[in-house]
Design an enzyme around this catalytic site. Structure first.
Site, PDB file in Angstrom:
ATOM      1  N   THR A   1      71.462  73.958  57.023  1.00 31.33           N
ATOM      2  CA  THR A   1      70.056  73.601  57.191  1.00 31.33           C
ATOM      3  C   THR A   1      69.371  74.658  58.034  1.00 31.33           C
ATOM      4  OG1 THR A   1      68.455  72.026  58.095  1.00 31.33           O
ATOM      5  CG2 THR A   1      70.601  72.058  59.141  1.00 31.33           C
ATOM      6  N   ILE A   2      68.194  75.093  57.596  1.00 29.60           N
ATOM      7  CA  ILE A   2      67.449  76.046  58.413  1.00 29.60           C
ATOM      8  C   ILE A   2      66.927  75.361  59.674  1.00 29.60           C
ATOM      9  CG2 ILE A   2      66.764  77.359  56.375  1.00 29.60           C
ATOM     10  CD1 ILE A   2      63.879  76.262  56.931  1.00 29.60           C
ATOM     11  N   ASP A   3      66.863  74.039  59.666  1.00 31.19           N
ATOM     12  CA  ASP A   3      66.319  73.299  60.812  1.00 31.19           C
ATOM     13  C   ASP A   3      67.222  73.367  62.035  1.00 31.19           C
ATOM     14  OD1 ASP A   3      64.009  72.461  59.462  1.00 31.19           O
ATOM     15  OD2 ASP A   3      65.059  70.770  58.580  1.00 31.19           O
TER      16      ASP A   3
ATOM     17  N   ARG B   1      60.322  69.594  60.434  1.00 33.17           N
ATOM     18  CA  ARG B   1      59.676  68.274  60.469  1.00 33.17           C
ATOM     19  C   ARG B   1      59.732  67.662  61.862  1.00 33.17           C
ATOM     20  NH1 ARG B   1      57.841  64.184  57.317  1.00 33.17           N
ATOM     21  NH2 ARG B   1      58.201  65.438  55.445  1.00 33.17           N
TER      22      ARG B   1
ATOM     23  N   ASN C   1      71.757  66.579  57.394  1.00 32.52           N
ATOM     24  CA  ASN C   1      71.979  65.203  57.838  1.00 32.52           C
ATOM     25  C   ASN C   1      72.209  64.244  56.680  1.00 32.52           C
ATOM     26  OD1 ASN C   1      71.745  65.208  60.761  1.00 32.52           O
ATOM     27  ND2 ASN C   1      69.653  65.869  60.458  1.00 32.52           N
TER      28      ASN C   1
ATOM     29  N   GLY D   1      67.166  70.971  51.170  1.00 32.52           N
ATOM     30  CA  GLY D   1      66.387  72.194  51.055  1.00 32.52           C
ATOM     31  C   GLY D   1      67.269  73.426  50.977  1.00 32.52           C
TER      32      GLY D   1
ATOM     33  N   GLN E   1      60.451  81.170  53.475  1.00 28.62           N
ATOM     34  CA  GLN E   1      61.128  81.313  54.765  1.00 28.62           C
ATOM     35  C   GLN E   1      62.529  80.725  54.761  1.00 28.62           C
ATOM     36  OE1 GLN E   1      59.177  78.665  57.904  1.00 28.62           O
ATOM     37  NE2 GLN E   1      57.878  78.261  56.134  1.00 28.62           N
ATOM     38  N   ARG E   2      62.834  79.861  53.802  1.00 29.45           N
ATOM     39  CA  ARG E   2      64.179  79.290  53.770  1.00 29.45           C
ATOM     40  C   ARG E   2      65.058  79.903  52.683  1.00 29.45           C
ATOM     41  NH1 ARG E   2      62.352  73.368  51.526  1.00 29.45           N
ATOM     42  NH2 ARG E   2      62.452  73.796  49.291  1.00 29.45           N
TER      43      ARG E   2
ATOM     44  N   GLU F   1      55.237  72.984  61.498  1.00 27.16           N
ATOM     45  CA  GLU F   1      54.510  72.068  60.615  1.00 27.16           C
ATOM     46  C   GLU F   1      54.599  70.616  61.074  1.00 27.16           C
ATOM     47  OE1 GLU F   1      56.235  72.278  56.725  1.00 27.16           O
ATOM     48  OE2 GLU F   1      58.199  71.541  57.381  1.00 27.16           O
TER      49      GLU F   1
END
Length: 401
Positions: A135-137, A184, A107, A12, A294-295, A239
């Site tokens: 990664t934004i995560d 996620r 990852n 992403g 948002q990303r 989400e």
């Protein structure tokens, strides 16, 4: 050793992903060990299909432009390598005398670097493969935070600040608003919405993340309690919210929406919860769902994130030409009252396939908000302070007799 350097972007997008590419190119142009520079079009798929763009003579103006470009300027992909790809990957690497393999991603990208490095070593081919975090995560092991997260956190905080102001203004008409953010399996982005709160009554009033399972009954109970207390409710949800049995509250079941790993596309849990609020509590509810903005929103990117994203790109080239391989660049926060980071290295074997959830210390006991420890962690990453807004809606004139 000298040879060709190839660089690719995967997964992403982020607002600062191309900034990292600019850092890779700037360092490679200055390195005497790099003979040629190729960009993989659409990540590892570009290598397998031998689709490269020659970046060997990249002008300074293009590097400057890359630093202001969101998303993946080379194109991205979500392709997971299999053992059947080994022969093709090695053939292409050898045909172009690739000695330095730089892959920017999360990852899945660490797994790609792990595989490419293993194949090269098994065949006796001298290759230096480095993973660059993105990664934004913010869920990679071994690094204090990931490039891309600071900008997504800033976006989420501003979405809560602006959307929360709208909720406050129309609180007598729109009772509940639910802001849905990416994530996620982890709630790092959602948690950042708490930066919008300055006073106890400010939005967001509730925050829900995947690390804390949620039942519909508890959600409704806590929304009603917040409404009784504040007269309106602004909720931030991830989400990837899950039930106590581990199942997602919502995910698409259409085959076309499944990713390379067979996972259903997320996005829509806010609508489900808003409908629940309306039907069960009788409160008018709305949703805010920024989606991919948002990303990849460069206009709201964090200045800290931009600088650090560039720095890890340069560090990756320095590590590769110095002989490192099967490593990922890390950001390490230095102790002390002032925020500062250094770059380091960690073995991709210690990162690939792992996820870092929000620590327990960053979430309150109830599981519906973050702690001060999290705010102290995230605040330096978003760059400039958030704006301060004014509210004039509290009556100050006495009623006439």
């Amino acid at each position: 050793m000298s040879g060709t350097l190839v660089v690719g972007q995967s997964g992403g997008s982020t607002a600062t992903l191309s900034n990292t590419l600019a850092g890779v190119l700037a360092a490679a142009l200055q390195s005497g060990a790099v003979d040629r520079m190729y960009g993989m079009c659409n990540g590892i798929e570009g290598l397998l299909h031998e689709r490269f763009v020659d970046l060997s003579n990249t002008p300074a103006r293009l590097l400057d432009a890359l630093r202001q470009t969101p998303s993946a300027a080379l194109g991205s992909c979500r392709y997971g390598l299999t053992e059947s790809d080994a022969e093709r990957a090695l053939d292409v690497l050898k045909a172009h005398d690739v000695r330095y393999f730089i892959y920017i991603g999360g990852n899945g990208s660490a797994l790609t670097v792990q595989a490419v490095n293993r194949w090269a070593q098994t065949s006796g081919y001298d290759l230096h493969a480095i993973a660059v975090p993105k990664t934004i995560d913010n869920d990679l092991w071994g690094t204090d935070h990931t490039p891309g997260y600071g900008s997504a956190a800033r976006f989420a905080a501003l979405a809560a600040l602006d959307g929360g102001s709208d909720s406050w203004a129309l609180r007598t008409h729109d009772h509940v608003k639910i802001l849905e953010t990416f994530g996620r399996n982890t709630g790092w982005v959602t948690a950042a919405t708490a930066l919008a709160k300055r006073e106890e009554a400010d939005p967001p009033h509730l925050i829900y993340v995947p690390e804390r399972p949620l039942t519909q009954e508890r959600f409704l109970r806590e929304v009603q309690a917040a409404y009784d207390r504040f007269g309106y409710v602004h909720v931030a949800v991830c989400e990837g919210l899950r039930r106590p049995d581990g199942e997602l509250l919502f995910a698409s079941n259409r085959l076309v929406d499944r990713d390379a790993f067979g996972r259903g596309q997320l996005g829509g849990v806010s609508t489900l919860l808003a409908e629940l609020v309306a039907s069960e509590l009788g409160l008018k509810s709305r949703t805010d769902k920024p989606g991919t903005m948002q990303r990849a929103c460069m206009s709201l990117a964090s200045s800290v994130d931009l600088e650090e994203s560039y720095r890890v790109g340069k560090a990756a080239v320095d590590a590769a030409v110095s002989g490192a391989t099967a490593k990922m660049i890390t950001l390490e926060r230095e102790p002390g009252p002032e925020y500062a980071v250094t770059t380091g290295l960690i073995a991709v074997d210690d990162v690939a396939g792992k996820e870092r959830p929000l620590p327990d210390a960053y979430l309150n006991e109830t599981g519906n908000y973050v702690t001060t420890a999290f705010l102290d962690y995230v605040r330096p990453l978003i760059g400039a302070p958030l704006p301060e807004y004014v509210r004039l809606g509290t009556p100050t004139v006495s009623k006439q007799a």
